[in-house]
Design an enzyme around this catalytic site. Structure first.
Site, PDB file in Angstrom:
ATOM      1  N   VAL A  12     -42.904  45.189  52.128  1.00  0.00           N
ATOM      2  CA  VAL A  12     -41.779  43.973  51.762  1.00  0.00           C
ATOM      3  C   VAL A  12     -40.547  44.723  51.317  1.00  0.00           C
ATOM      4  CG1 VAL A  12     -41.590  41.798  51.004  1.00  0.00           C
ATOM      5  CG2 VAL A  12     -43.813  42.570  51.189  1.00  0.00           C
ATOM      6  N   VAL A 134     -37.241  51.715  67.967  1.00  0.00           N
ATOM      7  CA  VAL A 134     -36.188  52.474  68.406  1.00  0.00           C
ATOM      8  C   VAL A 134     -34.732  51.381  68.524  1.00  0.00           C
ATOM      9  CG1 VAL A 134     -35.521  53.672  70.623  1.00  0.00           C
ATOM     10  CG2 VAL A 134     -37.832  53.651  69.901  1.00  0.00           C
ATOM     11  N   GLY A 136     -33.348  49.795  66.894  1.00  0.00           N
ATOM     12  CA  GLY A 136     -33.069  48.700  65.790  1.00  0.00           C
ATOM     13  C   GLY A 136     -33.030  47.518  66.433  1.00  0.00           C
ATOM     14  N   GLY A 189     -25.526  53.848  51.277  1.00  0.00           N
ATOM     15  CA  GLY A 189     -26.728  53.417  51.695  1.00  0.00           C
ATOM     16  C   GLY A 189     -27.193  53.599  53.103  1.00  0.00           C
ATOM     17  N   GLU A 192     -30.490  58.153  53.388  1.00  0.00           N
ATOM     18  CA  GLU A 192     -31.464  58.244  52.374  1.00  0.00           C
ATOM     19  C   GLU A 192     -31.179  59.266  51.161  1.00  0.00           C
ATOM     20  OE1 GLU A 192     -33.956  56.143  52.356  1.00  0.00           O
ATOM     21  OE2 GLU A 192     -33.634  55.185  54.416  1.00  0.00           O
ATOM     22  N   LYS A 207     -37.644  58.496  68.187  1.00  0.00           N
ATOM     23  CA  LYS A 207     -37.379  57.576  68.925  1.00  0.00           C
ATOM     24  C   LYS A 207     -37.229  58.122  70.372  1.00  0.00           C
ATOM     25  CE  LYS A 207     -34.670  55.638  65.318  1.00  0.00           C
ATOM     26  NZ  LYS A 207     -33.383  55.399  64.604  1.00  0.00           N
TER      27      LYS A 207
END
Length: 430
Positions: A12, A134, A136, A189, A192, A207
């Protein structure tokens, strides 16, 4: 309207929260389109106390996602935890073993274990869907498995990592160094805290391995992907590329060549005007080339809460409609083992930037070495004169074989007049 599809959500975080929001906001629309309601009945995450901006009071909570996977009130397990092994793998295995359909956004899991998991799913007549793994929100897996099913696909390539594309785009517009732009991307953001998988090309390679399996009807073979990242691309390289009529992009590329398949991830110099040259920022682009349809191009947001969650819910809609296609577009038993082609066999054009001491004989030694390895020069840029100082020299070659190019660079790197490791970027035609 028939029975509600009950979903167990493992994870989540950003994507999991996005799935919950879409199902709440567009629940009536989704139900009308697939003829059944889709509702999350149970969730699992490490921290129950974290404020996720969503109401979880009406769903059951499991601390262990593997327990979530076998609950009686769960029909479909959505895995959005990430990671190729550990809890993610065990949760998917448990779900399939318990007769549950699975939807995942986990590219590392599918790239590493996809063929075996597909066998488990197909043996039990279950769905294992991974559109969100792959690109999004770009429906490229569905396009390959359905819209382009009549085609023999000979090539699939594109920009598959928004972090790298953002960094390279910003370096071009701002002229800033890689390290500075990376830090800003982390602050915004887009990258990472540990950006290794993104900037090192691993995320793109995961991907690409999945795309190649679906496009070419072969088992997933992540180990066959040649991987290079963007860490060594400099603002100087980007400026020279622009001067020469190119933009630098990190591309994942897979292509049939005879009886083999070539799978590569590395920075490329793409001609201005090529289909993906103008894809900027965090957007992704996927190009396919089929024998009947020709070239198709899909462009859109490749990551983030909304796009990735949209792809997860699209897979849930297919399951609610009763659509359970073979995992890789054709039954696992019909996938053909294909020999990987080593990058040493590549034949193409190369960009080479050298930093050399400006003195007589240096260029003669470099050109002689290149010629001995059958590397001929198409263009050369040498800025001014600064006798005794280190100066940049840029070379664009004619087509040559990768193995010969690398052998020549190994010799040139050892020259005492070459002051830093040569920068090589492969040039692509389209």
């Amino acid at each position: 309207m028939s029975q509600t599809i009950r979903v167990g959500l493992a994870g989540v975080g950003t994507v999991g929260a996005g799935v919950l929001k879409i199902l709440e906001t567009n629940g009536d629309l989704i139900a009308a389109r697939c003829g059944r309601r889709i509702a999350v009945t149970a969730v699992s995450a490490r921290d129950r106390t974290k404020d996720r901006g969503i109401d979880l009071s009406g769903v059951a909570w499991e601390d262990d996602p593997r327990a979530l996977a076998v609950r009686d009130d769960v029909d479909v397990v959505v895995e959005v935890m990430g990671g190729a092994n550990g809890a993610a793998l065990e949760t998917v295995e448990a779900a399939l073993g318990a007769g549950k359909d699975v939807v995942t956004a986990n590219k590392a899991l599918i790239a590493t274990h996809g063929t075996r998991l597909a066998t488990l799913a197909e043996d039990r007549g279950l769905a294992l869907a991974f559109e969100a793994a792959v690109a999004g929100g770009i429906p490229v897996i569905k396009a390959l498995k359905e819209g382009l099913a009549a085609n023999r696909i000979d090539r699939v390539y594109g920009i598959l990592n928004g972090t790298c594309n953002y960094i390279l785009s910003d370096m071009e517009t701002s002229g800033r160094a890689f390290e500075l732009v990376l830090r800003e991307a982390q602050a915004l953001g887009y990258a990472e805290a540990d950006p290794t998988f993104d900037v090192g090309g691993i995320d793109t390679a995961h991907k690409l391995a999945i795309l190649a399996a679906v496009a070419f009807g072969m088992p997933v073979n992540f180990d066959a992907v040649h991987v290079e990242g963007i860490e060594q691309v400099s603002a100087e390289d980007i400026a020279f590329a622009r001067e020469l009529g190119y933009r630098i992009k990190l591309l994942g590329m897979a292509r049939r060549r005879g009886d083999g398949v070539d799978q590569r991830v590395h920075p490329c110099m793409v001609p201005l005007g090529a289909p993906i040259a103008d894809v900027d920022g965090v957007e992704n682009a996927v190009v396919t080339e089929g024998d009947a349809v020709g070239r198709t191009i899909l462009v859109g947001r490749g990551a983030g809460e909304g796009p990735t969650a949209s792809a997860v819910v699209a897979d849930l809609v297919d399951i609610a409609r009763g659509l359970r296609l073979p995992v890789f577009g054709q039954p696992v038993g019909t996938l053909s083992d294909v020999a990987p082609i080593d990058i040493a066999e590549r034949v193409g054009v190369y960009y080479l930037r050298l930093t050399v001491v400006d003195k007589p004989g240096v260029m003669a030694a470099i050109t002689t070495t290149l010629a001995r390895h059958e590397v001929s020069i198409d263009q050369m840029i040498q800025r001014g004169r600064a006798p005794g100082a280190a100066v940049p020299v840029v070379i664009i070659t004619h087509e040559t074989r990768e193995a010969e190019m690398q052998a020549a660079l190994a010799e040139i790197s050892a020259f005492d007049t070459v002051r830093e490791a040569p920068h090589l970027i492969r040039v692509v035609g389209s």
